[in-house]
Structure formats: structure tokens, C-alpha cells
Write a protein that holds these residues in place. Structure first.
Motif, short mmCIF file in Angstrom:
data_model
loop_
_atom_site.label_atom_id
_atom_site.label_comp_id
_atom_site.label_asym_id
_atom_site.label_seq_id
_atom_site.Cartn_x
_atom_site.Cartn_y
_atom_site.Cartn_z
N LEU A 236 0.81 -1.27 -0.06
CA LEU A 236 0.05 -0.01 -0.07
C LEU A 236 0.84 1.25 -0.05
N GLU A 237 1.98 1.15 0.79
CA GLU A 237 2.88 2.22 0.78
C GLU A 237 3.43 2.52 -0.79
N LYS A 238 3.86 1.43 -1.26
CA LYS A 238 4.24 1.71 -2.78
C LYS A 238 3.15 2.28 -3.56
N LEU A 239 2.20 1.62 -3.47
CA LEU A 239 0.87 2.32 -4.36
C LEU A 239 0.86 3.66 -4.20
N LYS A 240 0.94 4.15 -3.01
CA LYS A 240 0.34 5.55 -2.52
C LYS A 240 1.41 6.36 -3.30
#
Length: 381
Positions: A236-240
Motif C-alpha cells: 500500500l505504501e508503494k501504491l500510494k
């Protein structure tokens, strides 16, 4: 480490691959051991039940079936059949320790037992050969399917990589040739297009690098126990970073979950599915990402609230290149390669991946088994 069924060699197949001398030597040992065991078992049975000699033949018939299954050809079975008939006459038929073919009814017994054991040997050998042929055919089908997947992947790569590269080259050329004639707004639009195409190209390369972590045709991977919450959080952090405005509602069980996986690959699957929901749902409503704990597996669900999937896409959802001929104008954001890679990764984990429409959009679900020793088939209906 997981391996596909096609890489496993049965003991019978391994035996048949040995040199001829070795195979015949092993066959002789098997025959000797089986005949010895049948004879000893018959003596033991006769000492326990001295008045019932009819069942002695069953010990030899069982031995003959084992010999037919684990020796080369029919010769050993035929030789042991003759030995069995003679042994029963000599050791277990009155007068003991004498060959006597003149006993009342013995010629019929001799012929019947010989016929039964020969038929059993022949049937067992035929079944063995047939099972090996089926296994070989399954292996060839698996290899053909892998080759098809490789060819489809190459076609999808050639299409999907060409599009963003063409966009980058075209916009760069336009900027270099007409920089002084372009307004600041036009310059910003060109640079934005270059940035988006570069970002998508980077995403494609990451997908392809993920595939190289799966070792060859065997679809084998190295797994370690990983905390689900940390893997999901990293994805989720990479996608954000790619989609800072995307709204994602996350629901994870409170209990601490550890399951065997390749964390990098599962992160890539999670990112691909969420990115597809963001880009292709056609909706600005929040996307649900749900983790569910089940007795034997963990489910990961990505649910959007958009236009859903067409019937055409649902029929060939995980085939590479499925969308190459039916994309929107923003073709650089096709999802054929991503879903194919996701399917390959989850299959290598012995999990399942499926997609469907729900009442308000589309939904994808993949499962990962908790026990590495079990093949999971928990489907999503």
C-alpha cells in the motif's frame, strides 16, 4: 519450495530409466524376495491352520501381482507363475516334498492357477504401462501450456512496452523541436505525458522482474513465513507513491497472521490488482482491500465500485494479451500482462486467483495456503 507435478518422477518411472542390466538385476531380486516371502507366509499359515491348504495359493497370487508391477516385461511373471504352481504341489500338497501331478483334480488346479496368475500379470503390466503413458501425456500438455504462456507473454511485452516508449519518444521529440514555440501550459502537458509514460514503463519492468523470480518451467519459488500485515502495508505504501489521491479502505484481521510466501511477489500481486481497480474501474469511490482468515488459507480481496468487467474480459481474464485488441484510448494502461503475471505468481504459491463482477463493480480474490504441504483449491464463487 514448490514444484509442479510434471517434475516429479514416480518410483516406477525412475526404475524404467535405469540401465537394462540394473533393471534385470533388480527384477531378479524382487522375484526372489516375493517368492521367498510367499513361501514363508504359506508355511506360517499352514502351521496355524493345518487343515486349510486352499488359501496357500492366494499368497503366491499376491506375490505374482507385485512381481508384475515392479519387474520388466512378462517373462519374470511367467517364470514365477510356474515356480508357484510347482511350489504349491511340492511343499503344500500331500504327499509333501514330492512332485505329484497325478492327484485327483490337480491338473485342473494347475491350469486354472496358471491361467489366473498369467492374466493378473498381463493386466497389471498393461495398467502400469498405461499409467506411465498418461503421466507422460500430462507432462507434455503441461510443457505445451508453459510454452504457450511464454509465447503469449512475449507478444504482450512487445505490444505493451512499445506503446509507452512511442509516447516518450514522440513527446520528447515534440518538446525538443518546438520548445520555443510552446506555451508553459503545453510544455507542462508534454512533460506530464512523459512522466506518466515513464511511470507506466517502470511498472511494466517491475512486473517482468517479478516473473524472473519464479524459477523456470517448474513454477518453483522459495517461501518464508511472513507477517501478512507488513506485506500488505509495504504494498500500500508503494501504491500510494504512484497514486497519492487514490482512496483505499483496508480491513485486516486483528490477530497476527504469518503465512509462507515470497513477500516481494505477493506485494507485486497486491499492487497490480489495486492499480487495476484504480485505473479501470471508472469510479472515484474508495476501493476495499479485505484480508480474511480461514482455517487453511488466507484470502485477499480487492473490490471496486465501478463499471465492472465485460463478459468478454471475464471469459479470458488471466490470459496474456487478452486486452490488446480492445483497449481504450489510453492503451498504455492495459492490464493483460499484469493479471497473467499475478496468476503465475499465485499458482506458484499453490493458491488461487479469480475475478468476478458483484452488484456494484468488480472484485478480485487471491488465496494463499497456510500449510505449504497442501495444495489449495478454495475457489471463489
Amino acid at each position: 519450495m514448490f514444484r509442479s507435478f510434471s517434475d516429479k518422477k514416480s518410483p516406477r518411472k525412475s526404475f524404467r530409466l535405469k540401465p537394462p542390466f540394473t533393471r534385470h538385476a533388480i527384477s531378479i531380486l524382487i522375484c526372489a524376495a516375493c517368492m521367498l516371502c510367499a513361501t514363508l507366509a504359506s508355511f506360517l499359515y499352514q502351521s496355524i491352520v493345518p487343515d486349510n491348504h486352499a488359501n496357500v495359493a492366494l499368497f503366491y497370487i499376491l506375490a505374482l501381482v507385485i512381481i508384475a508391477r515392479w519387474t520388466v516385461g512378462y517373462g519374470y511373471g511367467i517364470a514365477c507363475t510356474l515356480f508357484s504352481v510347482i511350489a504349491i504341489n511340492y511343499l503344500f500338497t500331500y504327499p509333501y516334498y514330492k512332485i505329484n501331478f497325478t492327484l485327483t483334480g490337480y491338473p485342473i488346479t494347475f491350469l486354472l492357477m496358471s491361467g489366473i496368475t498369467l492374466i493378473l500379470c498381463t493386466m497389471t503390466s498393461h495398467m502400469t504401462i498405461q499409467s506411465e503413458m498418461i503421466a507422460e501425456r500430462e507432462k507434455r500438455l503441461a510443457e505445451a501450456e508453459m510454452e504457450k504462456m511464454r509465447a503469449n507473454l512475449l507478444r504482450a511485452i512487445s505490444h505493451d512496452l512499445r506503446t509507452p516508449l512511442t509516447g516518450i519518444i514522440g513527446n520528447s521529440s515534440l518538446f525538443l523541436e518546438s520548445q520555443n514555440d510552446l506555451s508553459s501550459t503545453e510544455q507542462r502537458t508534454i512533460m506530464t505525458n512523459i512522466y506518466e509514460d515513464s511511470n507506466w514503463l517502470l511498472n511494466m519492468v517491475e512486473n517482468l522482474l517479478s516473473v524472473t523470480r519464479i524459477q523456470g518451467d517448474s513454477l518453483s519459488i522459495n517461501t518464508t513465513e511472513e507477517p501478512v500485515e507488513e506485506v500488505v502495508g509495504e504494498a500500500l505504501e508503494k501504491l500510494k507513491k504512484r497514486y497519492p489521491d487514490a482512496a483505499i479502505r483496508v480491513k485486516i484481521p486483528e490477530e497476527f497472521l504469518m503465512i509462507p510466501m515470497d513477500a516481494v511477489l505477493i506485494e507485486q500481486v497486491t499492487i497490480n490488482l489495486l492499480e487495476n481497480a484504480i485505473v479501470h474501474s471508472g469510479s472515484i469511490l474508495p476501493i476495499d482491500f479485505i484480508v480474511e482468515d480461514h482455517p487453511e488459507h488466507v484470502s485477499f480481496i480487492v473490490r471496486d465500485y465501478g463499471k465492472g468487467l465485460s463478459e468478454e474480459k471475464l471469459q479470458n481474464l488471466f490470459e496474456t494479451g487478452t486486452y490488446n485488441n480492445s483497449r481504450s484510448s489510453d492503451s498504455r494502461k492495459g492490464m493483460g500482462i499484469g493479471l497473467s503475471i499475478c496468476k503465475t505468481i499465485i499458482t506458484a504459491h499453490h493458491g488461487t486467483l479469480s475475478g468476478r463482477n458483484h452488484a456494484d463493480g468488480a472484485e478480485f480474490c487471491f488465496t494463499l495456503p497456510k500449510n505449504t504441504g497442501k495444495d489449495m483449491d478454495h475457489r471463489y464463487e
